[in-house]
Design a protein around this motif. Structure first.
Motif, PDB file in Angstrom:
ATOM      1  N   ASP A   8       0.814  -1.217   0.000  1.00  0.00           N
ATOM      2  CA  ASP A   8       0.000   0.000   0.000  1.00  0.00           C
ATOM      3  C   ASP A   8       0.848   1.268   0.000  1.00  0.00           C
ATOM      4  OD1 ASP A   8       0.947  -0.214   2.509  1.00  0.00           O
ATOM      5  OD2 ASP A   8      -1.008  -0.424   3.505  1.00  0.00           O
ATOM      6  N   GLY A   9       2.138   1.112  -0.230  1.00  0.00           N
ATOM      7  CA  GLY A   9       3.011   2.289  -0.244  1.00  0.00           C
ATOM      8  C   GLY A   9       3.062   2.918  -1.626  1.00  0.00           C
ATOM      9  N   PRO A  10       4.012   3.839  -1.805  1.00  0.00           N
ATOM     10  CA  PRO A  10       4.154   4.460  -3.125  1.00  0.00           C
ATOM     11  C   PRO A  10       4.510   3.414  -4.173  1.00  0.00           C
ATOM     12  CG  PRO A  10       5.591   5.494  -1.480  1.00  0.00           C
ATOM     13  CD  PRO A  10       4.975   4.303  -0.830  1.00  0.00           C
ATOM     14  N   LEU A  11       4.022   3.584  -5.390  1.00  0.00           N
ATOM     15  CA  LEU A  11       4.275   2.606  -6.443  1.00  0.00           C
ATOM     16  C   LEU A  11       5.557   2.979  -7.174  1.00  0.00           C
ATOM     17  CD1 LEU A  11       0.645   2.526  -7.815  1.00  0.00           C
ATOM     18  CD2 LEU A  11       1.754   0.729  -6.492  1.00  0.00           C
ATOM     19  N   SER A  12       6.387   1.979  -7.441  1.00  0.00           N
ATOM     20  CA  SER A  12       7.591   2.313  -8.212  1.00  0.00           C
ATOM     21  C   SER A  12       7.449   1.737  -9.618  1.00  0.00           C
ATOM     22  CB  SER A  12       8.839   1.766  -7.520  1.00  0.00           C
ATOM     23  OG  SER A  12       8.608   0.446  -7.139  1.00  0.00           O
ATOM     24  N   ASP A  13       8.080   2.399 -10.571  1.00  0.00           N
ATOM     25  CA  ASP A  13       8.008   1.951 -11.955  1.00  0.00           C
ATOM     26  C   ASP A  13       9.089   0.914 -12.208  1.00  0.00           C
ATOM     27  OD1 ASP A  13       6.143   3.892 -12.001  1.00  0.00           O
ATOM     28  OD2 ASP A  13       7.278   5.284 -13.258  1.00  0.00           O
ATOM     29  N   LEU A  14       8.675  -0.294 -12.577  1.00  0.00           N
ATOM     30  CA  LEU A  14       9.650  -1.369 -12.767  1.00  0.00           C
ATOM     31  C   LEU A  14      10.070  -1.506 -14.224  1.00  0.00           C
ATOM     32  CD1 LEU A  14       8.090  -4.118 -10.469  1.00  0.00           C
ATOM     33  CD2 LEU A  14       9.861  -2.452  -9.931  1.00  0.00           C
ATOM     34  N   THR A  15       9.248  -0.994 -15.132  1.00  0.00           N
ATOM     35  CA  THR A  15       9.560  -1.141 -16.555  1.00  0.00           C
ATOM     36  C   THR A  15       9.954   0.205 -17.137  1.00  0.00           C
ATOM     37  OG1 THR A  15       7.751  -2.686 -16.639  1.00  0.00           O
ATOM     38  CG2 THR A  15       8.620  -1.985 -18.752  1.00  0.00           C
ATOM     39  N   ALA A  16      10.898   0.149 -18.039  1.00  0.00           N
ATOM     40  CA  ALA A  16      11.237   1.390 -18.745  1.00  0.00           C
ATOM     41  C   ALA A  16      10.257   1.546 -19.897  1.00  0.00           C
ATOM     42  CB  ALA A  16      12.664   1.315 -19.262  1.00  0.00           C
ATOM     43  N   ALA A  17       9.098   2.098 -19.609  1.00  0.00           N
ATOM     44  CA  ALA A  17       8.092   2.345 -20.654  1.00  0.00           C
ATOM     45  C   ALA A  17       8.069   3.847 -20.880  1.00  0.00           C
ATOM     46  CB  ALA A  17       6.727   1.852 -20.196  1.00  0.00           C
ATOM     47  N   PRO A  18       8.802   4.314 -21.890  1.00  0.00           N
ATOM     48  CA  PRO A  18       8.918   5.760 -22.042  1.00  0.00           C
ATOM     49  C   PRO A  18       7.578   6.437 -22.335  1.00  0.00           C
ATOM     50  CG  PRO A  18      10.177   4.578 -23.741  1.00  0.00           C
ATOM     51  CD  PRO A  18       9.503   3.544 -22.914  1.00  0.00           C
ATOM     52  N   ALA A  19       7.367   7.590 -21.679  1.00  0.00           N
ATOM     53  CA  ALA A  19       6.199   8.406 -21.982  1.00  0.00           C
ATOM     54  C   ALA A  19       6.507   9.178 -23.250  1.00  0.00           C
ATOM     55  CB  ALA A  19       5.941   9.378 -20.839  1.00  0.00           C
ATOM     56  N   GLU A  20       5.538   9.194 -24.168  1.00  0.00           N
ATOM     57  CA  GLU A  20       5.745   9.936 -25.419  1.00  0.00           C
ATOM     58  C   GLU A  20       4.859  11.155 -25.426  1.00  0.00           C
ATOM     59  OE1 GLU A  20       6.291   6.328 -28.566  1.00  0.00           O
ATOM     60  OE2 GLU A  20       4.829   7.885 -28.965  1.00  0.00           O
ATOM     61  N   PRO A  21       5.397  12.311 -25.786  1.00  0.00           N
ATOM     62  CA  PRO A  21       4.526  13.483 -25.900  1.00  0.00           C
ATOM     63  C   PRO A  21       3.480  13.255 -27.000  1.00  0.00           C
ATOM     64  CG  PRO A  21       6.857  14.076 -26.116  1.00  0.00           C
ATOM     65  CD  PRO A  21       6.791  12.592 -26.142  1.00  0.00           C
ATOM     66  N   VAL A  22       2.239  13.667 -26.741  1.00  0.00           N
ATOM     67  CA  VAL A  22       1.206  13.569 -27.780  1.00  0.00           C
ATOM     68  C   VAL A  22       1.007  14.955 -28.399  1.00  0.00           C
ATOM     69  CG1 VAL A  22      -0.071  11.552 -26.932  1.00  0.00           C
ATOM     70  CG2 VAL A  22      -0.546  13.788 -25.952  1.00  0.00           C
TER      71      VAL A  22
END
Ligand SMILES: Cc1cc2nc3c(=O)[nH]c(=O)nc-3n(C[C@H](O)[C@H](O)[C@H](O)COP(=O)(O)OP(=O)(O)OC[C@H]3O[C@@H](n4cnc5c(N)ncnc54)[C@H](O)[C@@H]3O)c2cc1C
Length: 458
Positions: free
Chosen positions: A360-374
């Motif tokens: 229930d703590g903060p979620l960490s990002d495990l995958t390098a899924a790049p955010a792309e600007p739209v």
């Protein structure tokens, strides 16, 4: 058969946000959507207000998810090129009884952590919104309520999920499913798919999906229609703040506000109906809405209407969000997300991942899924037609360029139908509603849309 970690049923705002969050948590996600594109259900038509949760039920999951969703949107929006039209909101009291309720609303806002909400009197209302009718007696200001683009965020979340390895399959209505104690096999119009867990994000069909796959459903959808009228772009100079009514138990009520696309809208109504698909508008209701807008903001009397539309909220027999977690079946339903879901979606996605993966703590990002600007669709920021080299203006009402149309097809998750192209570019949304540009759009899209423009052959 390829076995995914999680299958999400439904690519509305909740499904897209949940796919992104699960992908960031390192899961291989499959999204099965019965329509030809994302945001084809309840999510295609809403008021586009990023809510603070000031009037949400205190202590509710809805409040938690709205506030977590709001915070995450602000944190990630720049990396995805997502707009924020900073308007603030005023809950305006038009009668003595409504004025009496403002103190109670202010206390609720403070209890919900919105400490900058405060009451103002008649003169301060007029100073803030000089064009508003002088029948406005008082208001509760909520500075943190803003307007966003209702569509681009979810394209951005879906694309980030794809960058993290997720797959989206369209025209894939889930008709049945079997759980063998470890893995689900889902039957769809596009064949069978396997996944260890299922997240039901089917919106207006959430109860039907539970019935089909679990044999019973824990809630029943009662579609609630909201009709809107959109004033021409000249109206956007008449108003800054979102004008909210004093809410009641059943609905947040009819709003008058600017849109990210440079218009002003009035709506939504709250009409119960049985039909889950038919979001039609009717002249009598629209006339009342338009008249109401012109009473609130008399200068709208000279401004024509550009468009009308309606959306269906996936309401249920109870007001609260309907979450059903069945750990033994690797099943989660996120249902009944009626009127705050666009804001709450990122918060709901966090909630879903905590339920499915524990902690229930903060979620960490495990995958390098790049955010792309739209691409930017918002009118208050630089549009593509203002930049050199756009080639051609295709939709002259909304100033949509050929370069924008091409970009929509070039990225991951190209549009699957005319509605999807509209939601990626704004084409056909303006005064002529596509009358002038439909021919050119048909030529440009060719056979690239799985569901073509009417009259176009595949
Ligand atoms: C009039 C109106 C105004 C609103 N205003 C706001 C606002 O200002 N701010 C805000 O935060 N929220 C607002 N909302 C709320 C928000 O739009 C909804 O909460 C949200 O769209 C619900 O999203 P969803 O993903 O749960 O459902 P949906 O968008 O309906 O998504 C479900 C998807 O599942 C698919 N599906 C269904 N059955 C199946 C199946 N068997 N197999 C595969 N796919 C299936 C559907 O095609 C659909 O695409 C408003 C909503 C309405 C209607």
């Amino acid at each position: 058969m390829d076995i995914f970690d999680v299958a999400i049923i439904g690519a509305g705002v909740v499904g897209c946000a949940t796919a992104r969050r699960l992908a960031l948590a390192g899961k291989r996600v499959l999204v099965l959507e019965k329509a030809g594109d994302i945001l084809s259900g309840a999510s295609k038509a809403n008021s586009a207000i990023l809510h603070t949760g000031f009037d949400a039920p205190p202590g509710s999951l809805e409040l938690d998810c709205v506030q977590a969703g709001y915070a995450e949107y602000l944190a990630i929006r720049e990396s995805m090129n997502l707009p924020l039209l900073q308007t603030g909101a005023m809950v305006v009291a038009w009668t003595e009884e409504e004025e009496a309720r403002l103190a109670e609303l202010e206390s609720q806002a403070h209890a919900n952590g919105i400490s900058d909400a405060c009451r103002i009197g008649r003169r301060a209302v007029a100073d803030r919104e000089p064009q508003l009718s002088d029948a406005a007696r008082a208001a509760l200001i909520v500075p943190g309520e803003h307007v966003i683009d209702p569509w681009s965020p979810f394209l951005a979340y879906a694309r980030q999920a794809i960058n993290g390895g997720s797959h989206f399959v369209f025209d894939a209505e889930v008709t049945s499913g079997l759980f063998d104690g470890k893995t689900w096999t889902l039957t769809t119009a596009k064949g069978a798919f396997s996944a260890n867990g299922v997240v039901n994000c089917a919106g207006l069909y959430g109860d039907v999906v539970e019935q089909r796959l679990l044999g019973s459903s824990s809630f029943s959808i009662r579609p609630r229609k909201g009709q809107f009228a959109v004033f021409d772009k000249a109206a956007s100079r008449l108003l800054t703040t979102i004008i909210l009514p004093v809410p009641n138990e059943r609905t947040k009520g009819v709003v008058l506000c600017r849109t990210a696309f440079g218009n002003v809208l009035i709506g939504p109504t709250a009409e119960e109906q049985l039909d889950r698909d038919n979001a039609s508008v009717d002249e009598a209701t629209l006339s009342q809405l338009i008249a109401r807008a012109r009473v609130m903001l008399p200068a709208l009397g000279n401004v024509p209407i550009t468009a009308v539309y309606a959306g269906l909220r996936p309401a249920t027999e109870e007001k609260h969000y309907r979450i059903r977690h069945e750990p033994d079946l690797n099943w989660l339903s996120i249902g009944g997300i009626r009127s705050t879901g666009m804001t709450a979606s990122l918060g709901l996605a966090q909630h879903a991942v905590r339920l499915l993966l524990g902690g229930d703590g903060p979620l960490s990002d495990l995958t390098a899924a790049p955010a792309e600007p739209v691409p930017n669709l918002a009118e208050h920021r630089t549009r593509d037609w203002q930049l050199a080299g756009y080639g051609e203006i295709v939709c002259h009402c909304e100033m949509v360029t050929r370069r924008e149309i091409e970009a929509a097809f070039a990225g991951p998750l190209p549009p699957g139908d005319p509605g999807g192209l509209k939601r990626r570019t704004r084409c056909t949304m303006g005064r002529c509603q596509g009358f002038n540009c439909l021919g050119r759009l048909t030529e440009l899209t060719g056979s690239r849309l799985a569901h073509p423009f009417p009259g176009e052959r595949l």
